[in-house]
Design a protein around this motif. Structure first.
Motif, PDB file in Angstrom:
ATOM      1  N   HIS A  26       0.905   9.456  -4.995  1.00 36.22           N
ATOM      2  CA  HIS A  26      -0.500   9.362  -4.617  1.00 36.22           C
ATOM      3  C   HIS A  26      -1.104   8.125  -5.259  1.00 36.22           C
ATOM      4  O   HIS A  26      -0.728   7.761  -6.385  1.00 36.22           O
ATOM      5  CB  HIS A  26      -1.266  10.614  -5.062  1.00 36.22           C
ATOM      6  N   ALA A  27      -2.009   7.487  -4.554  1.00 36.32           N
ATOM      7  CA  ALA A  27      -2.617   6.267  -5.064  1.00 36.32           C
ATOM      8  C   ALA A  27      -3.486   6.562  -6.288  1.00 36.32           C
ATOM      9  O   ALA A  27      -4.190   7.573  -6.335  1.00 36.32           O
ATOM     10  CB  ALA A  27      -3.460   5.611  -3.967  1.00 36.32           C
ATOM     11  N   PRO A  61       0.846  -1.198   0.000  1.00 37.99           N
ATOM     12  CA  PRO A  61       0.000   0.000   0.000  1.00 37.99           C
ATOM     13  C   PRO A  61       0.879   1.246   0.000  1.00 37.99           C
ATOM     14  O   PRO A  61       2.071   1.194   0.306  1.00 37.99           O
ATOM     15  CB  PRO A  61      -0.783  -0.128   1.314  1.00 37.99           C
ATOM     16  N   ALA A  62       0.284   2.380  -0.334  1.00 35.25           N
ATOM     17  CA  ALA A  62       1.030   3.635  -0.360  1.00 35.25           C
ATOM     18  C   ALA A  62       1.632   3.927   1.012  1.00 35.25           C
ATOM     19  O   ALA A  62       0.991   3.731   2.042  1.00 35.25           O
ATOM     20  CB  ALA A  62       0.113   4.786  -0.786  1.00 35.25           C
ATOM     21  N   TRP A 105      -0.550  -2.410  -6.580  1.00 34.81           N
ATOM     22  CA  TRP A 105      -1.095  -1.085  -6.296  1.00 34.81           C
ATOM     23  C   TRP A 105      -0.538  -0.071  -7.302  1.00 34.81           C
ATOM     24  O   TRP A 105       0.605  -0.220  -7.780  1.00 34.81           O
ATOM     25  CB  TRP A 105      -0.719  -0.631  -4.892  1.00 34.81           C
ATOM     26  N   THR A 155       0.529   3.998  -8.101  1.00 39.81           N
ATOM     27  CA  THR A 155       0.832   5.318  -7.535  1.00 39.81           C
ATOM     28  C   THR A 155       1.319   6.236  -8.644  1.00 39.81           C
ATOM     29  O   THR A 155       1.788   5.779  -9.695  1.00 39.81           O
ATOM     30  CB  THR A 155       1.912   5.245  -6.431  1.00 39.81           C
ATOM     31  N   SER A 178      -0.302   6.244   3.124  1.00 38.09           N
ATOM     32  CA  SER A 178      -1.701   5.890   3.340  1.00 38.09           C
ATOM     33  C   SER A 178      -1.979   5.701   4.833  1.00 38.09           C
ATOM     34  O   SER A 178      -1.059   5.694   5.666  1.00 38.09           O
ATOM     35  CB  SER A 178      -2.045   4.594   2.601  1.00 38.09           C
ATOM     36  N   TYR A 179      -3.257   5.532   5.149  1.00 37.10           N
ATOM     37  CA  TYR A 179      -3.653   5.277   6.529  1.00 37.10           C
ATOM     38  C   TYR A 179      -3.967   3.795   6.758  1.00 37.10           C
ATOM     39  O   TYR A 179      -4.669   3.446   7.709  1.00 37.10           O
ATOM     40  CB  TYR A 179      -4.847   6.157   6.900  1.00 37.10           C
TER      41      TYR A 179
END
Length: 498
Positions: free
Chosen positions: A493-494, A395-396, A482, A484, A399-400
């Protein structure tokens, strides 16, 4: 007529005495063989029938010899059975043995075990595993143009190991990482592997770097039945069908990343397959990315691969001038380039072509080293970074996602000052899965037990979104890719690839 004398009783007694003497001699020789024959064959003698023991006992026993030393020549790789085992005695070449006695008798689980421990029935020692620690090794570049990748990979593993060790280790054992520098040159990889396995006595390998170097390091590990876990490469040589027993991958393959990029460019950005070209490094890494692109093109063209424009450059260089000359001659001009390159070469290519082709779309796969690429491009200026697409196998970073937050929290605790990075995040996730596998094995750690546990790991929740799973026919934890994209400030950014 004189009666003939009875045959002398002496002969019969002599015959009985001879038989008894032979039996005593056979028993004595059998006992001698059990204690003096080298351990390699003594185990066979102890398990055979009496008739087989008698057959072996008639073989003259060799004189006792001094124990053989284990060879450690850098030119001759040690095997899994000899790297930590010295046979008690060498067999006499003049002694005649049955064929079944010539073959070494050992259990795969105890390939690195000390023979004395097996004979006495005590717990088998395993290389790299003691009561207090488990050792792992990593061959990666710590010098040369790709040295930043080695630094980030080590950082991610150290981070996961530090967390585990602070929690008491794995069943009381601390995890330790040993590294060896091969500078991303296959000619240096074998010596790096020998250093780790034969000198540092590691239990297994984790997060080795590179596709061309894997062509050397994977066979070395397989010959020794040693774990080769989570290498930083998406090359197909580590993704065989069925998979090699001791090779496990964390990341999606380069073919999966290339497929995702090509489909995104065609389906979302509305390009035709013939509008897309490829820049590849001249080695197994570049070939793996190229194969992924051509397979994706074939799918989009209904099974017909067609022509795909390909440029290339030499590994461990940033000399892309020949590739750019090819690009300028290409007619009709392409509109997008898939970069199967390392970050410095990719940045150099963007630098030298951005002004010539201002509308060109640049897309890279994760093997580029996305954080390094962003840094290189921002040194050149915001226009060089803006719009660059990069596929990821995590994941980025910004990210959260819970796993990204946990990673950054641990990074601040153990390595304050180190920025978050996609490469170190990948290594952190890889090592975290390995730690979970070790915990599930229990205190009695060996390679075969760990492989069995990993192959049974299903739907392990790591906070990635997709769950981690392995199986006997699938040694790749994730198949997720993923997307980006860089902006003018150098931040990823995703983006949705589908």
């Amino acid at each position: 007529m004189e009666e003939a004398p009875a045959p002398p009783r002496q002969r019969r007694s002599l015959g009985l005495l001879s038989i008894l003497a032979l039996l005593v001699l056979a028993a004595a020789v059998a006992g001698y063989a059990t204690t003096k024959v080298p351990a390699r064959w003594a185990g066979v003698i102890s398990t055979n029938t009496r008739a087989e023991v008698s057959a072996v006992a008639t073989v003259p026993s060799p004189p006792a010899r001094a124990p053989l030393a284990v060879a450690s020549s850098p030119d001759v790789p040690a095997t899994g059975t000899t790297a930590s085992v010295a046979p008690a005695n060498a067999p006499d070449p003049n002694t005649r043995l049955r064929e079944e006695d010539r073959a070494p008798k050992f259990d795969v689980r105890a390939a690195n075990a000390v023979p004395a421990a097996r004979e006495t029935g005590s717990q088998t020692p395993v290389q790299g595993v003691t009561d207090t620690e488990i050792r792992f090794g990593m061959a990666a570049p710590f010098s040369g143009p790709a040295r930043e990748m080695g630094h980030q990979l080590k950082l991610g593993i150290d981070l996961a190991f530090a967390q585990a060790n602070d929690e008491g280790g794995v069943h009381g054992r601390q995890l330790k990482l040993f590294t060896a520098d091969d500078a991303y040159e296959p000619t240096r990889t074998l010596n790096a592997m020998k250093e780790l396995y034969e000198q540092n006595k590691v239990f297994g390998f984790v997060e080795n770097y590179g596709s061309p170097t894997a062509l050397i390091s994977v066979p070395y590990a397989l010959e020794r039945h040693t774990l080769y876990f989570g290498a930083f490469t998406g090359a197909p040589s580590l993704r065989r069908d069925p998979p090699d027993r001791y090779v496990f991958n964390y990341r999606a393959g380069y073919a999966e990343e290339a497929d995702a990029i090509v489909h995104y460019l065609v389906k979302t950005r509305r390009l035709r397959p013939q509008d897309i070209g490829v820049l590849t490094q001249q080695d197994a890494y570049g070939d793996a990315g190229w194969d992924g692109v051509t397979k994706a093109m074939r799918t989009l063209r209904g099974g017909v691969s067609g022509d795909v424009f390909r440029m290339s450059y030499n590994r461990n260089t940033v000399n892309v001038d020949d590739a750019i000359a090819q690009l300028r001659r290409q007619r009709p001009a392409i509109k997008a380039v898939v970069l199967v390159a390392t970050f410095r070469a990719a940045a150099k290519f963007v630098e030298k072509t951005r002004d010539i082709y201002p509308d060109m779309i640049y897309a890279t796969i994760s093997g580029v080293g996305s954080t390094g690429l962003a840094s290189e491009l921002m040194v050149l200026g915001p226009k060089y970074a803006d719009g660059i697409i990069c596929t990821q196998v995590t994941p980025a970073v910004d990210s959260y996602a819970s796993v990204a937050l946990n990673y950054k929290k641990a990074l601040a605790k153990y390595f304050p000052g180190e920025p978050a990075d996609y490469t170190s995040l990948e290594a952190y996730l890889t090592a975290s899965i390995l730690v979970e596998g070790l915990r599930r094995v229990g205190p009695a750690v060996d390679t075969e037990a760990l492989v069995n546990v990993l192959e049974s790991m299903q739907n392990y929740e790591l906070g990635l979104g997709p769950k981690v799973s392995f199986g006997p026919s699938d040694h790749q934890a994730l198949h997720k890719v993923w997307g980006t994209q860089l902006d003018k400030s150098g931040q990823y950014h995703a983006i949705d690839l589908e």
